[in-house]
Design a protein around this motif. Structure first.
Motif, PDB file in Angstrom:
ATOM      1  N   LYS A 217       0.841  -0.881   0.441  1.00  0.00           N
ATOM      2  CA  LYS A 217       0.081   0.059   0.151  1.00  0.00           C
ATOM      3  C   LYS A 217       0.598   1.538  -0.142  1.00  0.00           C
ATOM      4  O   LYS A 217       0.667   2.489  -0.399  1.00  0.00           O
ATOM      5  CB  LYS A 217      -0.403   0.319   1.385  1.00  0.00           C
ATOM      6  CG  LYS A 217      -1.794   1.205   1.406  1.00  0.00           C
ATOM      7  CD  LYS A 217      -3.043   1.081   2.376  1.00  0.00           C
ATOM      8  CE  LYS A 217      -4.023   2.418   2.111  1.00  0.00           C
ATOM      9  NZ  LYS A 217      -3.293   3.103   2.579  1.00  0.00           N
ATOM     10  N   GLN A 218       2.285   0.950   0.705  1.00  0.00           N
ATOM     11  CA  GLN A 218       3.010   2.267   0.362  1.00  0.00           C
ATOM     12  C   GLN A 218       4.003   2.749   0.056  1.00  0.00           C
ATOM     13  O   GLN A 218       3.610   3.826  -0.486  1.00  0.00           O
ATOM     14  CB  GLN A 218       4.149   2.293   2.092  1.00  0.00           C
ATOM     15  CG  GLN A 218       4.960   3.091   1.700  1.00  0.00           C
ATOM     16  CD  GLN A 218       6.217   3.202   2.813  1.00  0.00           C
ATOM     17  OE1 GLN A 218       6.264   2.478   3.486  1.00  0.00           O
ATOM     18  NE2 GLN A 218       7.106   4.121   3.155  1.00  0.00           N
ATOM     19  N   VAL A 219       3.689   1.403  -1.674  1.00  0.00           N
ATOM     20  CA  VAL A 219       4.603   1.605  -2.314  1.00  0.00           C
ATOM     21  C   VAL A 219       3.159   2.204  -3.409  1.00  0.00           C
ATOM     22  O   VAL A 219       3.829   3.293  -4.514  1.00  0.00           O
ATOM     23  CB  VAL A 219       5.198   0.160  -2.859  1.00  0.00           C
ATOM     24  CG1 VAL A 219       5.619   0.812  -4.491  1.00  0.00           C
ATOM     25  CG2 VAL A 219       6.103  -0.066  -1.999  1.00  0.00           C
ATOM     26  N   ASN A 220       1.720   1.811  -3.854  1.00  0.00           N
ATOM     27  CA  ASN A 220       1.030   2.192  -4.713  1.00  0.00           C
ATOM     28  C   ASN A 220       0.831   3.894  -3.510  1.00  0.00           C
ATOM     29  O   ASN A 220       0.479   4.706  -5.051  1.00  0.00           O
ATOM     30  CB  ASN A 220      -0.433   1.002  -3.999  1.00  0.00           C
ATOM     31  CG  ASN A 220       0.043  -0.125  -4.993  1.00  0.00           C
ATOM     32  OD1 ASN A 220       0.925   0.470  -6.013  1.00  0.00           O
ATOM     33  ND2 ASN A 220      -0.689  -1.140  -4.593  1.00  0.00           N
ATOM     34  N   ASP A 221       0.734   4.139  -2.687  1.00  0.00           N
ATOM     35  CA  ASP A 221       0.541   5.353  -2.344  1.00  0.00           C
ATOM     36  C   ASP A 221       1.710   6.874  -2.467  1.00  0.00           C
ATOM     37  O   ASP A 221       1.713   7.144  -3.464  1.00  0.00           O
ATOM     38  CB  ASP A 221      -0.200   5.692  -1.167  1.00  0.00           C
ATOM     39  CG  ASP A 221      -1.319   4.734  -0.617  1.00  0.00           C
ATOM     40  OD1 ASP A 221      -1.736   4.770  -1.699  1.00  0.00           O
ATOM     41  OD2 ASP A 221      -1.412   4.558   0.190  1.00  0.00           O
ATOM     42  N   THR A 222       2.749   6.117  -2.462  1.00  0.00           N
ATOM     43  CA  THR A 222       4.500   7.535  -2.939  1.00  0.00           C
ATOM     44  C   THR A 222       4.678   6.956  -3.801  1.00  0.00           C
ATOM     45  O   THR A 222       5.029   7.805  -4.446  1.00  0.00           O
ATOM     46  CB  THR A 222       4.560   6.718  -2.187  1.00  0.00           C
ATOM     47  OG1 THR A 222       5.766   4.964  -2.005  1.00  0.00           O
ATOM     48  CG2 THR A 222       4.238   7.377  -0.239  1.00  0.00           C
TER      49      THR A 222
END
Length: 742
Positions: free
Chosen positions: A634-639
């Protein structure tokens, strides 16, 4: 005694022949009676006739038939026939004649025909009681004979009268028959002339006018029209107006006149089957039509019906003759007639020219001789009855003829006609070939719809195609390394060639190189090595079949040196297409099956594949189920974006794939959820998993990680759902522990 009325009585026939059945006046018999009375010296002589039903007196002297009456005649007819028996005798009849007590003397003698039939008696009577009957018996007998002679003379005269009347009647009939015959002969002569119906009517009117001596004759071709004058020929004046209806025969006595007032006689005859009339005229006050004229005109109606029928038939026959002559001149046909010896008596038709023959060249020669024995006329006569027909196709000088022959009566000759049907036969052959071609194509297209393995579908296609390729066999080749090897064979092939084909064909072969380039190859006998020709291979037709990266070759081979036709090449091309469609279907089905169990993002198995493989693994033996949840997605998708998140998932998939051994699998079953199916117990798998995920960090995902849980069978059970749920629970416990550590 009067006989019963129904009994046959020859006396009636005799009296009828003598014409004395009634009470008429017969002067000849009366004269004989008067002569007999004088000769016998008596007052009365009478002829008394009797039949079974009546008695009467046709002649008498002294008495009259009325004086005697019916009753007296009956009494007299019963009198004895002997003169002596009458001497001094009394009869009631004489009492009636002379009064009671005044009786006379009488004598009788029978009247007998030459045939022995007694029809009555001759009676002589006198009021005087004494008469010398003995001396008068001969005279009385002669008188009876004289009476019979007179009766016979009457019969002969009546016969002569009847003969004369019959002769007159026959003469009249003969005269009428002569007129009728002349009419019919004249009308019949018209049928031999090339006339149409109108000309035939003109001729019939003219001939009839001559026969009945008419002064004028004409034809009215339609109702109300002015009659056209046809007799006399030099009379060009229009005919008189004709009545539209009514009596067909009119004369001066009925008040008929010409338009100028001249009296005359008119007769009209309606033409059977047409709205036309024939008119005949006589001129003058005494113009009449006799009964013989009327009969001729009545016969004319019958003759006209047949004349028009003959004219129509003659016209049709002339039309047929013209058509026949046109056909003989313009159509490729031959008409011939042979005599009893088989020699040609008639030979016509433009077909002779096609055979290089002339009419004068073949007449008098036998048909066998002219045509080189192709048509055996002698055998034909032996096998055919009179009027029977035989039909046969024969080939002459490269042309096909449809022949019809029939044996003729009264001599045994034959009539024949031959039509050149070469183009028709070829057209029919082409039609049959086209039909077989279409049927084969239809069967091949139906094979396309079949499901099955490639060899099965190919074999069915070859079995459909093989009958359309005579003297051939077929092979489907597939590429195996550096060789083309046979996959499917159909048809009979020489054993030596079969062994050579089973060894395979190197791809370095020149023809194989052309096939690899996608070109069809046709090999004729000169293109083949002599060794192969000697072993029975005389031609080949090869079609490349390519579907994706797969290359196959469909080949047809000839056992005989026959050229490949365009139709055969077309059929083989369609068969190659069938094989190609089957290959494409196989690849498509494989892709569909793969897509159905493969995750499109990572290339790993999807959830459907995982569930199926889990059940299969449980059936084989010990297995460890590992569930894995990626940390940091999720962090990779968001950032960094979803594309970078997808790359993280693919990196995890590659790392998991590197962990697998034989008969083991990796699966993406959700967004960031993965599963592993490993053989045996889990002791080895989890440390290896941690090491494998180090490669994900090396791909630029330093913050990424994973939480995992496992369950083993049969240690933790055999139910697939329970194992998966247990592994998930352990994975979530691991994820919670990792959060506490961080």
């Amino acid at each position: 005694m009067i006989q019963p009325p129904n009994a046959p009585d020859p006396r009636v026939d005799a009296c009828a022949r003598y014409a004395v059945l009634d009470l008429g006046v017969y002067p000849d018999l009366d004269r004989v009676c008067r002569v007999m009375a004088g000769a016998l010296g008596v007052e009365h002589v009478a002829v008394v006739l009797a039949t079974a039903r009546r008695c009467w007196v046709p002649a008498a002297a002294g008495w009259t038939p009325r004086d005697l009456g019916q009753r007296a005649a009956e009494q007299l007819s019963k009198a004895p026939r002997s003169p002596a028996a009458w001497a001094g005798a009394r009869l009631p009849a004489f009492d009636a004649l002379f009064g009671p007590g005044h009786w006379g003397a009488a004598a009788t003698t029978p009247l007998t025909t030459p045939g022995g039939v007694e029809i009555g008696l001759l009676l002589a009577a006198s009021a005087a009681p004494r008469v010398d009957w003995d001396g008068s018996a001969a005279q009385l007998h002669d008188g009876a004979a004289l009476i019979m002679q007179v009766l016979e003379a009457r019969a002969a005269s009546a016969q002569l009268d009847r003969g004369r009347q019959e002769r007159e009647r026959l003469a009249g009939r003969l005269h009428q028959a002569t007129l009728t015959a002349r009419t019919f002969q004249a009308i019949a002569d018209l049928t031999a002339l090339p006339l149409d119906e109108d000309d035939s009517l003109r001729g019939a009117a003219q001939l009839t006018a001559e026969l009945i001596s008419a002064d004028w004759a004409g034809v009215q071709f339609r109702p109300g029209a002015t009659p056209e004058s046809v007799w006399p020929e030099q009379d060009g004046r229009p005919g008189p107006p004709l009545p539209t209806s009514g009596v067909p025969v009119l004369d001066a006595a009925a008040g008929w006149t010409f338009p100028d007032g001249e009296p005359g006689a008119l007769a009209c005859v309606d033409v059977p089957g047409r709205a036309a009339r024939l008119a005949f005229v006589r001129r003058g006050l005494d113009a009449r039509w006799s009964s013989s004229d009327w009969q001729v005109l009545r016969d004319l109606t019958w003759a006209l019906r047949h004349l028009l029928s003959f004219a129509a038939q003659a016209s049709a026959l002339r039309g047929l003759e013209e058509q026949l002559q046109f056909a003989l001149r313009n159509l490729p046909m031959i008409l011939w007639v042979t005599d009893a010896r088989g020699a040609l008596a008639v030979a016509e038709g433009s077909g002779l020219t096609q055979l290089g023959l002339r009419r004068e060249q073949v007449l008098g020669r036998s048909l066998d001789e002219v045509l080189g024995g192709t048509l055996n006329v002698t055998a034909l006569r032996a096998e055919l009855g009179v009027g029977q027909e035989r039909r046969q196709e024969v080939t002459l000088a490269g042309r096909v003829y449809d022949t019809h022959r029939v044996r003729l009566p009264d001599g045994g000759g034959t009539l024949g006609v031959a039509f050149d049907v070469t183009e028709l036969v070829e057209s029919r052959a082409q039609a049959r070939r086209a039909q077989r071609h279409a049927e084969t194509l239809l069967d091949l297209t139906q094979v396309m719809a079949l499901s099955g393995s490639l060899p099965e579908v190919t074999l069915q296609a070859l079995e459909v195609l093989l009958p359309a390729l005579p003297h051939s066999w077929m092979v489907l080749w597939f590429r195996e390394g550096p060789l083309l090897r046979p996959l499917v064979s159909c048809g009979e092939q020489p054993e030596a060639i079969a062994q050579w084909q089973r060894r395979g064909v190197p791809l370095t072969d020149a023809f194989a190189q052309r096939l690899l380039a996608g070109a069809a190859v046709q090999l004729n006998p000169p293109d083949l090595p002599e060794r192969l020709r000697n072993e029975g291979l005389h031609g080949a037709l090869l079609m490349p079949v390519r579907a994706g990266e797969t290359l196959m070759v469909l080949g047809a081979y000839r056992r005989e040196p026959l050229a490949w036709s365009p139709v055969e090449r077309d059929l083989l091309s369609v068969a190659a297409r069938v094989v190609q469609v089957s290959l494409e279907r196989r690849d498509t089905l494989a892709e569909l099956r793969s897509a159905a169990v493969t995750d499109s993002l990572t290339g790993l198995g999807n959830r459907r594949a995982f569930e199926a493989d889990l059940r299969a693994a449980l059936a084989r033996g010990p297995v460890t189920l590992v569930t894995l949840d990626v940390d940091g997605l999720k962090q990779v998708n968001d950032t960094q974006g979803h594309a970078r998140g997808d790359e993280l998932l693919r990196s995890v998939a590659r790392a998991l794939g590197n962990l697998l051994g034989p008969d083991e699998g990796a699966y993406r079953v959700g967004g960031d959820e993965f599963c592993l199916l490993l053989r045996g117990l889990p002791g080895r798998a989890l440390p290896d998993l941690d090491a494998a995920l180090l490669s994900v960090k090396a791909d630029g995902f330093a913050q990424a990680g994973a939480s995992a849980g496992s369950a083993s069978a049969p240690l933790d059970g055999q139910d697939p759902e329970a194992l998966w749920q247990l592994a998930d629970e352990r994975m979530y416990l691991e994820k919670a522990r990792r959060r506490q550590v961080r």
